[in-house]
Structure formats: structure tokens, C-alpha cells
Design an enzyme around this catalytic site. Structure first.
Site, PDB file in Angstrom:
ATOM      1  N   ASP A 215      24.312  47.926  36.309  1.00 33.65           N
ATOM      2  CA  ASP A 215      25.190  47.824  35.152  1.00 33.65           C
ATOM      3  C   ASP A 215      25.362  49.127  34.381  1.00 33.65           C
ATOM      4  OD1 ASP A 215      22.755  48.054  33.990  1.00 33.65           O
ATOM      5  OD2 ASP A 215      22.874  46.214  32.832  1.00 33.65           O
TER       6      ASP A 215
ATOM      7  N   ARG B  51      23.744  45.825  26.390  1.00 34.04           N
ATOM      8  CA  ARG B  51      24.855  45.548  27.298  1.00 34.04           C
ATOM      9  C   ARG B  51      26.091  45.116  26.526  1.00 34.04           C
ATOM     10  NH1 ARG B  51      22.975  43.236  32.215  1.00 34.04           N
ATOM     11  NH2 ARG B  51      25.084  42.425  32.223  1.00 34.04           N
TER      12      ARG B  51
ATOM     13  N   TYR C  39      13.786  45.746  30.983  1.00 26.82           N
ATOM     14  CA  TYR C  39      12.968  46.065  32.148  1.00 26.82           C
ATOM     15  C   TYR C  39      11.516  45.964  31.693  1.00 26.82           C
ATOM     16  CZ  TYR C  39      16.971  47.932  34.739  1.00 26.82           C
ATOM     17  OH  TYR C  39      18.163  48.076  35.401  1.00 26.82           O
TER      18      TYR C  39
ATOM     19  N   PRO D  86      15.686  51.442  39.528  1.00 29.55           N
ATOM     20  CA  PRO D  86      16.941  51.245  38.811  1.00 29.55           C
ATOM     21  C   PRO D  86      16.904  51.757  37.371  1.00 29.55           C
ATOM     22  CG  PRO D  86      15.717  49.188  38.858  1.00 29.55           C
ATOM     23  CD  PRO D  86      14.873  50.208  39.572  1.00 29.55           C
TER      24      PRO D  86
END
Lengths: 611, 611
Positions: B48, B240, B248, B330
């Protein structure tokens, strides 16, 4: 029997004024219908200049992005005057826009059809299409005073005729009962004539031709707006989208035949066509050359008329807007802008009255605000047209217009002509004592009450993202309370206490935020504190209904935008202020942080209380 | 008999790498097909983060506008470390992006499905849809050397299986003959395995969980990227779109069961679910609270693997790209970006070879450039993951990672991780002696050959409109000659003569602009002269193929943007320089105004001459 139907608002005319009106009302959830006599939108020519303030307004509806993508931008203006050696020479280049606070410091040019398409497509997304080709044939307004006073009544009966209905017995007549009617039906407005509204003003003897073409030329300023004063007449260049250019060409009364009865150019008897117009332009351009590269897109010839309607509405139930209210010279690029801003002013007021949120008398302010603007516009246009149509000063013609005089006028009128200067007088909101709106003007010494909220970039407290404040104050029919809370950083105990008190005042159970219908207000909080120190969670909850509603007067992480916002508005960080922004983006009033009572007084004059 | 068909390029996999590839090839007019095994695009979760350089790349295809409209922006990063009083405390806030030249100085976060939708919608406008659900079942590459060398041959035979075909005798098998195949089929790439390409590298023992949720929290940095080092483990916050947040969360090997055979987390045996992940996060957040407001959107648990494929293609006919080539942590938000930039690198090269404009050996540079980048990425990821997964330094744990060490690493790696630091080595264009590309590097002391063209705002000479130069250098498969002609204002006779000579050199009948296929080059001319003095008509015609192609190094009419551009690129206005920009936006070489011969040598090495 003709079909009968009811509608809240019937808009007559789908030019820029009518389309602005219909899209804005539809967006606000109003039951609106719009009709037009043309079978489809304008294909070429017509109006094409969008002024900086109009771009801001379009942006407030989410419509500017496409305009900016499709349109040409005019940033620079060049002046040409007679050269001592014959022909013309450049006397200077300067900014096309002279209003330093313009968010978009340029004019956009794009043909009227493309601008109409922006409205039409956005209306389609909202589920509204223009009904066409239809003309109104009769309009009756009730004389019943109770009916006229009741915003939920349908006092206007309009008879419509469908122009595309066949003759096989199909009834082409339709009756519509409307709560409100907006006549946005152009300079020869049927609505205006039917209502018997008189136009004040007169025809001038300035005659101009217009040609839209793609030129082939060695003229170095062909992509700038140009004011050419030559010994062979004046000419104005307006660069357009793509490689197109519009030329305004001054004609003499020898060139054209005027119909004495209508005061308009008799196009049949006048022997001037586009080739002849271009030939006149060529003489002004010398020693530069200009030829057409391809066909001429559109052309016209006109006499400048300068008139304002005596009234903009009848009983606040039937309104006129746009060219129906005011006609003037096209060369300062005002027409379409004034038109769109007319109905932009009307949309939220009509919405509030229809929702039962505001008293119907609020609608009186439309004429009050927009007619004064139209009068100012005509006064401006008279001066500007005279300077532009006058002969240039040369050795032989000492009475002519000098470059200096023209430039000075150009810059003086700049703030007005770009729309940034629009200034609605106090007491435009009815029954409001002047004094209250302006009482605290000194708290925002650079943000004038009655003018549009100044654009500026602030940084969002929660995530340091920069935002243009105008984008956080969209034309969504809400009133915005922009709360400049001042510096509430570590140790600023006094200011923190004042803000806590303000939060208490705002949160009261019969207070400002509770006494009218839900959805009137939005709050935006601006702190004079740097991003490294402030947490959005430091603000009282009433001042941060969502994490996104707290801004900081600070630069972004790279120092590229933002900062000095309190200076821009003239707000003292040790004082703060509340700037009240109308749904159309104009500042309604200003109060101190302790001014919640004043705000209640202000809104009580026109909003209907529920508590 | 299965259906048989031919296609120029077959793209296997419609994730970010495959979609970038397909849209770019389609835009360039290439006959391309893209298939995917999933019945529809990703709905939630997954990658993302879009890095600044990737936004620039998307903008070069006209795709950034929607990304910016829909995505969240991360401008600031906050660091939290153990507080002496227990729990965590903020140790600082800084810019999320540390590359000062970033045009977009932030990361955009938006879920992978929305990013895929941007590609899918733009492909649909171009007339291309993803064929799905389809898997490849066999791939054969010809061994015939002549066939492999001929770009117009179809040496790759791929067998496809349609997963949605019924069992009623319908043949679900299809044969496709392709000139080129791109395997963009993810970390467990079928193409890579079928080609027998080995992944170098290893699994780490860092185990992390990911949860996407809308939080309810009093944590003041919930809308910033946060690196939380607590005594209860590390946690990273990625805000987001909308109100969503990704966490995370570091896990210990006690929390999860790893399948020894695959090295992956055994999700069945592992008892940790999203609620347990959130519970672990809560311990790191203390003394702040965090709860979910609504359902958890998506979650996963993974072990970090750090691997790079040994080869990125077989015979330059079958390529692998994206996760098929490189896997890594990531948390630095690299995956999707590296993937899209892989195929962005390939698009123009493949297009040139298919058009017959360039020798097929040009395609070797794909592996040369992108494999080196992937290796750098893994090296970066090893250091960053170790720092991030390590224990924080506290009084009890003096060996832990200190805030200062982490911050320093964060900023050191910043230019790399945001993609701005991508630097393709010289000689990436085959048979090119290193020396030539870098010979004149000193003429553009701040614009490194091999790096992306620096963004900067210039003003257009014809109309004083400011433009971001990157927007004038779109990914349209053309090479751009950006000609910094220097100061050619009044009196600069010597420089004006040099520019006239350059125009002569460029205009020669067998010269640079004539010796290859039409459409290879676009010219953009940049003058170090102010807008009041220069006419675009002053330039020789070869340097102004259209009035829009001449720029000035000057501020706009209000001094808001532009200016000092020669400084930005490190070009001396009394010298000038030609910056050669590849179709993907990277600088190929630099020459002086007298360097047309050098340019011919450069392009002759890989472009096919027509004269």
C-alpha cells in the site's frame, strides 16, 4: 390537457448562469429542473474567459481541475503602441492579473461549450440533464401574499413549449408549478421582459469585431493577452486553448450598418465578414504578419451596450441572473464570470429557504449584493472601454490615450476585473444592524468582512500535510467557523484557557451549535503553533470533530509551502479570532474567541431556530 | 484442438508490476495481452505504500492525479522509545522523506486494489482488459538462435488454462505464441520456477504481524508514520486512506509456528489471529490506548525473506519482474515500488525493439540496471530490518538500538528508500564505452547521468506559464533533448552564435534528427533569460518545433514558483548543455552545445539507422 408537474426550482436557460445554478442546487439536494431553447450546447465562440475568482468558485464545487486541464492560461499581458518608425512596437509586458491574493494568478480561456460541458457532465453524475429544446411561453406569479411568503408553496406557474415535438397531435405544451424560478435566459431575456423589468443604461458607439482562428504569425506575443493601440485602430489578442487565438478588432461606423430600431448591428446589410475583420487586424499588426492557418472558427460584430436591470427579482420568487441582468463590453472578460457568480450567490440562499433553515427574506440579499456588483461592473466597463476604444497618443494625436494612462487603468481595475475585489456590503443579511458584522473587523486586519476568504496554505496538525484552506471550505452549503485559536503551544496558559472557555461556550446545550438545524456549521481550527510541538489531541473535542479539522500555521516538512498565515489574515496569535465564512466563500463576520454571543445574534437574524 | 493465437507481448500476472507493464506497452501501441489467475483484483490489504519516485513515474503516464486524490499522504514520521517512567514517549518528529529533490515530498498510502484500479481503468480507456482467471501451465522457448535474434519472431510458446471454463466438454486450454513474455507473477513465480532461475539470499528470523484497522485511540501520532521501539517489542504505524491505519507488529518466535519445509508461517498451527496481534500492539502503545472502531480489514503474519533472482531474463525473450525477482521486508514500503519500476524500465526498451527502432541487445540493460538495484535494495533492507527488529537501547539493555542510531540510518537510507536515489550505471546501454556517457558530466554538476531528471519549475517563453519540467517529459517512448541554451538575451552575441551553430548541426540532412526513425526525439529548449526580454521567436526553428517548446529559467509573474533552474541542474548559463533524457525519465548522457557528434555516437550504439 397539457402535462402538469411541480418542481422546487425551475431554471430557464442553460448558459453559464443557469448551469451554475442548476448544478449547485442539485448538489445541495434541491429538486431542480433546467430547460433551454437550444437543441444542444454552444459549439464554438461566445464567452471564453474565466477570471481568477471564478476559478476559485469552480474549485469550491470540485469543477476547476478539468477547467485547468482543458483551458489555456493567460499569465502575461503585452502592450503595443504606435512606433515612431511606423507600425507598432512593444511598450511593455506585465502580469495579466494584478490581485496579489489570487489563488490562481491567471485567467483561463476555453470556449463556452467546453465550460458548459464541465457543468453538464458534473450534473449528469448527480442525475440531472438539461431538458431541451424547450421555451417558456407564459409565466404567472401568484398575488396571494400568504402564498408568496410560504417557501413551501408553488406560486409560479410557467407554461413551456417543447420545440422538438412533432405535429401529429402530440401536445407540445406543458405546465410547471415552481416554488422559485430563475431566469438565466441571456441578454434578450424573455423572463425579464415578461416581468417588465427595465434595463438602465445605454448603447455606446464602439463597434468591435471578433474572430477566433489558429494563426500563422511572427508576432512574438501571440500567446499573451495583448492590447494593441495602433494608428489603424485597436486590437486585443486573447490566446485560447490549443493553438487558437481570439482577436477583438475595433471597427469604425463606416464599416458596419446599425439597425436604428434595435441598436444592433444589421448583419445582412453589413458587408464585413471574417476575412474583412482579419484584413483590419493585419493593418494594426504591421510590421508583424498574421494569417489564418486553417478555417475561421467563429466570428461576430457587436456594438457595446452597458446596462443593468432595475430589479433582479419579483417578490423573491422569480429571479433573473447573468446576461439577463447586465450587459457590457466583452473585452475585460467579465460576462460569463459575473453570470456564474450571480447564481453562485443565489444557490445556498435558495437552498436554506427551501430546507426551512432560513427565513425567505434572506433571498432579498441576492439583489442587494449582485445588483451593486453589476453597477460597479458597468462603471468599470465604461472607463475601460473608453480607454481601449480611444485613439492612441502619438505625435499627431496628443489627446490620445497614452500607454501610461492605459497601463495605470489596467492595473487599477485589475483587482475588480479578476473578481477578487468583489465586496459585499454589510447588512446584506436582513435585519442585521451594520455595526455587529463589522464590530470586530480589526481582529482580522487583512481579511475584510464581505470579501472572499483569502487563500492560504496551512499544515494539518495530525499529519503535517499541507492544505489550501479554500479546499477545506467547499461550497457544500455549510457555514464554516474558522477558529484561529492563536498560539496554544507549551506554556501559553492564558490562551489555552481562553480556548477551553470558547469550547465551553460552543458546547452549551442551547448554544450556537445546537440552536439551528443540524448541518449548518463546520468547524476548522487553526493554531499558531509549530508542527513539532502540537498534538491535535491537545484541542478540546468541540474544536476537533475529526482529526482532520485542526490546522497549524506552519510550513510543510520541506518549507515549500505554508507559514505566516496569521499575518496573511492579520490575526494576532496572542488574541485569535473566529472568521465566519458563508457557504459561498465570502466572510460573513468576525468575532473574538469570546464572541459566541455575537455569533448567536448574527445567525438569529436569518436562521430559523429549532430550540 | 486448443485455440492458438499470436501476441507481441504476453504479461503473466496483473499485480503492480504486470499492470504497469501492460498499460505502458498498450499506451505505446504494442500488441499486448495480460492474464491473471485471480478472478478479480485485490480487495484489501497487501502492499500500500507509493514512494516519491514512483509517484513521479505514475505522473509521467498521467496516472498520479487519481492516486493523489484517493490516497493518504505521509509527510511526517514520529519516533517513540521506552520512557524512563515506563511505557513509551516521543523522542522526535521529522520529515518522512529525506530526499530534498523529491517532487512529491511524501509517501502515498492506498490499498493495492485501489492502485490496481487506477491501472485497470486507464487500460480500459486504451482498450485493454486483464484476461482472468487464467494460469500458465507450460512455457517453451525456442532454441533456434536466428529465431531468438529476430525481434519479429514468436519464439515463446505458452500454454494457458482458463480456470472458469465449465466441464461440459469446453476446452480450457489455449496456446499463445509470443515475441516476448513478462513473468510478473509474484514471489512464488511460476515463470521463474519454470525457467529454473535461482533466488539468492535467505530467510531471517524476524517475524511480524500486520493488521489493517480503523482505530479509536488517544495516540497523538496515529496519522503519522511511527517507529515505536518499546520494551514490549517494536511496532510501525502506517496511516492509510480515510481513517484506516496499518500496524506492523513485531512477534517473537514463541508466538508463531514456522513450517520448516517451506520456511513460511504455518497459519493453521499458529494460534495468533488479528485480536492477538492487536493485543501485542497494545502493550507497545502503553501508556496510550488503541482499540478497533469496527471490523479488522485485513491481517497477516510473515517471516522476512531477503532474496534476489540470479537472472532477470532468459535470452531477452522471457523476463521476470517485481516480486518474482526480489523479496524483502515490507516495512520500508519498497515492494510495490520496486515492482512497478522494474517494468517501467522495460516498457520503452521492448517497444523500441518491437518497432524495429533499436537492436534487441538493448533489452540486456533491463537485468543490468534492475538486478543491481534489487541487490542494493536487499542490502538496504538487511540493515534497516535489523535496526527495526532489534531491541531498543534502555538502561537495562545497553546493546540495544539507540534512537540516534535508528534516526541516522533512517535518514541515510532515505534517498534510496524513496526511490529518488536510483542510479543506473554507465554502459548500461550496450557496446557504449563508459567514457562517452560521462565525458561531459561536469557540464551538469547537480544532474547526475544515470539518475532521474530533477524536477523543477520553468516558465514558458511564449506565455509566461509555469510548468514542472517532468510534465513536459512524459513516458511517451520518446527521447528528450533538453537543450540548455544559456543566456541568449540582448547582447549575448557569442552564446547566440553557439546556439545558431547547434541549430545547424541538428538540422543536417544526415544528422541526429534525421538518421533514425521519425518520432525518436523531442526537443525542449531552456533559456537563461528573463521573460520580459526574450521572444520565443528569437530561437532558431529547429529548437522551437512548436511555440510551447521554449522555456525560461525565470520565476512566474508573481514570483511564486520557478527560477534558479540552471543552479538546480548545475549548468553554467554562459556555457549551456544538452541533457539527454531517456523515455523512462532517466538521464542517458550530457553533452555541450557542440556535442551533436557525441550524441550521434551515443545513439548509434543501440538505435537502428535509417540513413
Amino acid at each position: 390537457m397539457p402535462t402538469e408537474s411541480k418542481v422546487d426550482v425551475l431554471v430557464l436557460g442553460a448558459g453559464p448562469a443557469g448551469l451554475m445554478c442548476a448544478q449547485g442546487l442539485k448538489r445541495a439536494g434541491v429538486n431542480v429542473r433546467i430547460i433551454d431553447k437550444r437543441p444542444k450546447k454552444v459549439a464554438a465562440g461566445q464567452a471564453d474567459g474565466v477570471q481568477p475568482r471564478t476559478i476559485e468558485v469552480l474549485q469550491s464545487y470540485g469543477l476547476a481541475e478539468r477547467l485547468l486541464r482543458e483551458g489555456n492560461q493567460m499569465h502575461m499581458v503585452a502592450f503595443y503602441n504606435p512606433s515612431p518608425n511606423g507600425g507598432i512596437e512593444r511598450t511593455g509586458r506585465t502580469a495579466d492579473i494584478t490581485a496579489p491574493s489570487a489563488r490562481y494568478p491567471f485567467e483561463v480561456t476555453l470556449h463556452q461549450g467546453a465550460i458548459e460541458a464541465i457543468f453538464l457532465d458534473s450534473m449528469r453524475e448527480l442525475g440531472l440533464e438539461v431538458d431541451r429544446p424547450i421555451i417558456p411561453t407564459a409565466l404567472e406569479l401568484s398575488h396571494d401574499e400568504n402564498e408568496l411568503r410560504d417557501p413551501q408553496s408553488y406560486p409560479v406557474k410557467v407554461t413551456l413549449k417543447h420545440l422538438d415535438f412533432g405535429s401529429e397531435g402530440q401536445d407540445d405544451t406543458e405546465i410547471v408549478y415552481a416554488k422559485f424560478v430563475v431566469g438565466a435566459d441571456g441578454a434578450h431575456s424573455w423572463v425579464r421582459k415578461t416581468l417588465g423589468i427595465i434595463m438602465d443604461g445605454e448603447q455606446t458607439d464602439y463597434i468591435w469585431g471578433v474572430v477566433d482562428l489558429i494563426p500563422s504569425t511572427n508576432f512574438p506575443d501571440i500567446r499573451n493577452r495583448c492590447a494593441i493601440h495602433s494608428s489603424n485602430g485597436s486590437c486585443m489578442i486573447i490566446p485560447r486553448e490549443g493553438d487558437k487565438v481570439r482577436l477583438y478588432i475595433q471597427l469604425s461606423d463606416k464599416d458596419v450598418v446599425v439597425d436604428k430600431a434595435t441598436g444592433r448591428v444589421d448583419k445582412e446589410k453589413t458587408k464585413v465578414g471574417p476575412e474583412e475583420l482579419l484584413e483590419v487586424a493585419r493593418k494594426s499588426f504591421s510590421p508583424f504578419t498574421i494569417e489564418k492557418a486553417g478555417e475561421i472558427d467563429w466570428w461576430t460584430i457587436y456594438l457595446i451596450g452597458q446596462r443593468v436591470a432595475q430589479k433582479f427579482s419579483v417578490h423573491e420568487r422569480v429571479f433573473i441572473a447573468g446576461d439577463a441582468c447586465h450587459t457590457h463590453s466583452p473585452k475585460a472578460g467579465q460576462g460569463m464570470n459575473a453570470s456564474m457568480n450571480d447564481t453562485h450567490n443565489l444557490i445556498w440562499k435558495m437552498t436554506y429557504v427551501l430546507r426551512g433553515w432560513a427565513d425567505i427574506s434572506l433571498l432579498r440579499t441576492y439583489e442587494f449584493e449582485r445588483r451593486k456588483y453589476a453597477q460597479d461592473l458597468i462603471a468599470f466597463d465604461k472607463k475601460f472601454s473608453a480607454l481601449f476604444s480611444g485613439k492612441p497618443r502619438t505625435e499627431e494625436c496628443q489627446d490620445g490615450v497614452s500607454h501610461e494612462a492605459f497601463l495605470e487603468a489596467f492595473q487599477t481595475f485589475g483587482a475588480f476585473s479578476c473578481g477578487i475585489g468583489i465586496h459585499y456590503s454589510p447588512s446584506s443579511i436582513p435585519s442585521m444592524p451594520n455595526i455587529t458584522e463589522l464590530k470586530h473587523q480589526s481582529l482580522t486586519s487583512h481579511q475584510t468582512v464581505g470579501m472572499r476568504i483569502l487563500p492560504h496554505v496551512f499544515v494539518r496538525a495530525a499529519d503535517a500535510r499541507p492544505f489550501e484552506i479554500q479546499d477545506l471550505l467547499p461550497a457544500n452549503t455549510k457555514w464554516k467557523l474558522v477558529v484561529f485559536v492563536g498560539d496554544i503551544g507549551p506554556g501559553k496558559i492564558k490562551q489555552i484557557e481562553r480556548v477551553a472557555k470558547l469550547a465551553d461556550d460552543l458546547g452549551k446545550s442551547t448554544g450556537l451549535l445546537k440552536r439551528y438545524e443540524d448541518g449548518v456549521f463546520e468547524i476548522l481550527t487553526i493554531c499558531a503553533t509549530v508542527k513539532e510541538c502540537l498534538n491535535y489531541t491537545d484541542l478540546p473535542e468541540v474544536l476537533r470533530p475529526h482529526w482532520s479539522r485542526v490546522l497549524l500555521d506552519d510550513v510543510d516538512m520541506f518549507g515549500r509551502t505554508g507559514g505566516k498565515g496569521y499575518d496573511i489574515y492579520g490575526v494576532d496569535p496572542s488574541q485569535g479570532a473566529i472568521i465566519v465564512v458563508r457557504p459561498d466563500g465570502y466572510v460573513g463576520t468576525v468575532t473574538p474567541l469570546e464572541g459566541v454571543k455575537d455569533l448567536e445574534t448574527y445567525f438569529d437574524t436569518f436562521l430559523i431556530r429549532t430550540l
